[in-house]
Design an enzyme around this catalytic site. Structure first.
Site, PDB file in Angstrom:
ATOM      1  CB  ALA A 111      -0.851   0.123   1.209  1.00 43.48           C
ATOM      2  CG  PHE A 112      -0.089   5.759  -0.403  1.00 41.59           C
ATOM      3  CD1 PHE A 112      -1.090   5.824   0.269  1.00 41.59           C
ATOM      4  CD2 PHE A 112       0.712   6.961  -0.538  1.00 41.59           C
ATOM      5  CE1 PHE A 112      -1.489   6.850   1.181  1.00 41.59           C
ATOM      6  CE2 PHE A 112       0.300   8.032   0.238  1.00 41.59           C
ATOM      7  CZ  PHE A 112      -0.694   8.131   1.148  1.00 41.59           C
ATOM      8  CE  LYS A 113      -2.022   5.450   5.022  1.00 46.23           C
ATOM      9  NZ  LYS A 113      -3.152   5.419   3.990  1.00 46.23           N
ATOM     10  CG  ASP A 114       4.781   0.009   2.412  1.00 45.73           C
ATOM     11  OD1 ASP A 114       4.740  -0.277   3.467  1.00 45.73           O
ATOM     12  OD2 ASP A 114       4.410  -1.033   1.608  1.00 45.73           O
ATOM     13  CG  LEU A 117       4.561   4.789   7.494  1.00 47.64           C
ATOM     14  CD1 LEU A 117       3.210   4.008   7.602  1.00 47.64           C
ATOM     15  CD2 LEU A 117       5.210   5.502   8.784  1.00 47.64           C
TER      16      LEU A 117
END
Ligand SMILES: *Cc1c(COP(=O)(O)O)cnc(C)c1O
Length: 496
Positions: A111-114, A117
């Site tokens: 997911a794009f949070k990577d 993060l």
């Protein structure tokens, strides 16, 4: 470059202070005092660079006290090919002649949070050293889904940090739960909470405001912080992929230097599209910023009317990461656009806190409607869009991305603007098998992680490795706590 609180025109701090503190003491968000400007020459030189080098180039313009060599080592660690399954890190996929998709889900949790993060822990760990902080930081996260896993992967085995994630026992999907309880790393902890997401979130907030616990932790050499999306260290890495996408659009011949393109972003907390706004302000020739919402369309109304009103029903949709009524990062946009600066933002935010509503003045309204366009997409249209994009282009997309595709189509139809488009894709379809399978006409016969194999067979596409391996990974965390017991879990974690 100094950072300023969106609610205070005077207080200025260094980048490392902004990253260590997260939220300013007055409740505002740290924002760069001025934005760097990239010349045509700068973009030209970035065209030949790998993603990691582009990240160093962009971040270097914001982080005075970080050496380029230091940033390079962060970028190598954060965006290594051991973590990402595409050497381009954030590759473009050409869907039609006029529309490309920016895939932000090739990282370790799909997911794009990577994208942010993976970088934040390195920025934070180095910032602690630069600010002379001798204690280690314990990151606490309450999660209803993607953020917890992405934060665990980002912080695992990063020096000077530990992370503890709480999730509601019955409030996450089986795949999401497995992703978290099988997490590897020496400095990680995961615990479920009896109750819903609000219980977990309230528990974490109570821990943050527990003065005696903070003292106890401090004596043992620890302090608490969060990894949520208002930290500047999460916004900055997101600017990189818009710069990078522009370079790639030039390289693939879709654009000539300086030619405008429109960007459409599936939006929740407004962090991703805010980064696109910053990229535009810095010289990336983005035309319109198209903000896509699901049935929770508070931002659509805001952009169309200038009135932000959270007093409305909350819907659970097929795109859960966008189910949100208060988009925290919008405050940074207001700061950027308002002529009254911090004082004006403070008024809007206190009105939001007191009445759940505010209305921006005419100047801000005009600027917003020049920069942005907004639309929304309900669950039925989300399913239809997944089906249509699959059928017409052989491209499998997740529900969040589908919301963006639909709204971008709406934008083109209503405005007649046919400039090249960049639709931002925020999750792998394999993270949402239970909604993607029926949308492409397959009735699932299995459940849990078996759905991954089923979608893979139906679409003829291999799933991301991290998801394919889930079913066979050993479970490391089985703890369950009542809301009242969360403090004990924090102490237990530090005794390990
Ligand atoms: C977090 C998330 C979003 C929303 O991004 P914001 O930066 O909060 O606007 C959209 N899609 C997915 C899959 C996400 O995880």
């Amino acid at each position: 470059m100094r950072y300023i609180s969106t609610r205070d025109g005077v207080l200025r701090v260094s980048a490392q202070d902004a990253i260590v503190r997260g939220l300013a003491e007055d409740g505002g968000l740290y924002t760069p005092e001025v934005l760097p400007n990239f010349t045509a020459h700068a973009f030209e030189s970035m065209r030949d660079m790998a993603y990691q080098q582009r990240a160093v180039f962009v971040m270097n313009a914001f982080l005075d006290d970080f050496a380029a060599g230091e940033l390079s080592s962060f970028a190598e660690k954060a965006y290594g090919t051991d973590k990402f399954d595409s050497p381009a890190i954030a590759p473009l996929r050409r869907v039609t002649d006029g529309v490309s998709c920016l895939e932000l889900w090739h990282g370790p949790t799909s997911a794009f949070k990577d994208m942010a993060l993976q970088m934040l822990p390195h920025l934070l760990s180095a910032s602690l050293v630069k600010t002379g902080e001798e204690r280690s930081v314990l990151i606490l996260v309450a999660t209803s889904g993607d953020t917890g896993k992405a934060a665990l992967e980002g912080f695992r085995d990063v020096d000077g940090t530990a992370i503890l994630v709480f999730y509601p026992k019955d409030g996450v999907s089986r795949v999401q739960e497995l992703q978290m309880v099988t997490q590897e790393g020496k400095n990680v902890g995961v615990c479920s909470v009896r109750g819903n997401f609000d219980d977990a979130q309230t528990g974490v907030k109570a821990i943050f405001s527990d003065v005696s616990l903070r003292k106890t932790l401090s004596k043992r050499g620890w302090f608490l912080s969060s990894a949520n999306s208002i930290n500047w260290g999460r916004v900055l890495p997101q600017i990189v992929y818009y710069v990078s996408a522009y370079c790639d659009l030039l390289n693939q011949g879709t654009l000539v230097p300086g030619e405008k393109f429109n960007v459409c972003v599936p939006t929740g907390n407004f962090g991703n599209i805010l980064s696109a706004y910053y990229a535009k302000s810095m010289g990336v020739p983005i035309g319109r910023l198209v903000c896509a919402s699901n049935r929770n369309d508070v931002l659509t109304d805001f952009i169309n009317t200038g009135v932000y009103d959270r007093n409305r029903p909350f819907y659970n949709t097929l795109s859960p990461s966008m189910d949100i009524l208060v988009s925290s990062n919008l405050e940074r946009l207001l700061y950027g656009l308002s002529e009254g600066g911090a004082e004006e933002v403070r008024e809007y935010m206190s009105s939001l806190a007191e009445t759940g509503r505010y209305e921006v003045d005419e100047t801000v309204k005009k600027k917003i409607s020049r920069l942005f366009w907004a639309g929304s997409c309900d669950d039925a249209l989300t399913r239809e869009t997944i089906a249509a994009v699959w059928k017409e282009h052989g491209y499998l997309i997740d529900p969040h991305t589908a919301v963006a595709f639909h709204v971008f189509k709406q934008y083109r139809k209503e405005t007649g603007d046919t400039a090249p488009g960049l639709v931002v894709s925020t999750a792998s379809p394999f993270k949402f098998c239970d909604s993607v399978l029926p949308a492409i006409g397959v009735s699932p016969v299995s459940s849990g992680t078996d759905l991954i194999g089923e979608l893979s067979a139906a679409a003829g596409i291999a799933p991301p490795k991290n998801l394919a391996a889930l079913g066979s990974k050993p479970v490391r965390f089985t703890g369950v706590t009542e809301k009242d017991g969360m403090t004990r879990e924090v102490l237990k974690m530090l005794e390990r």
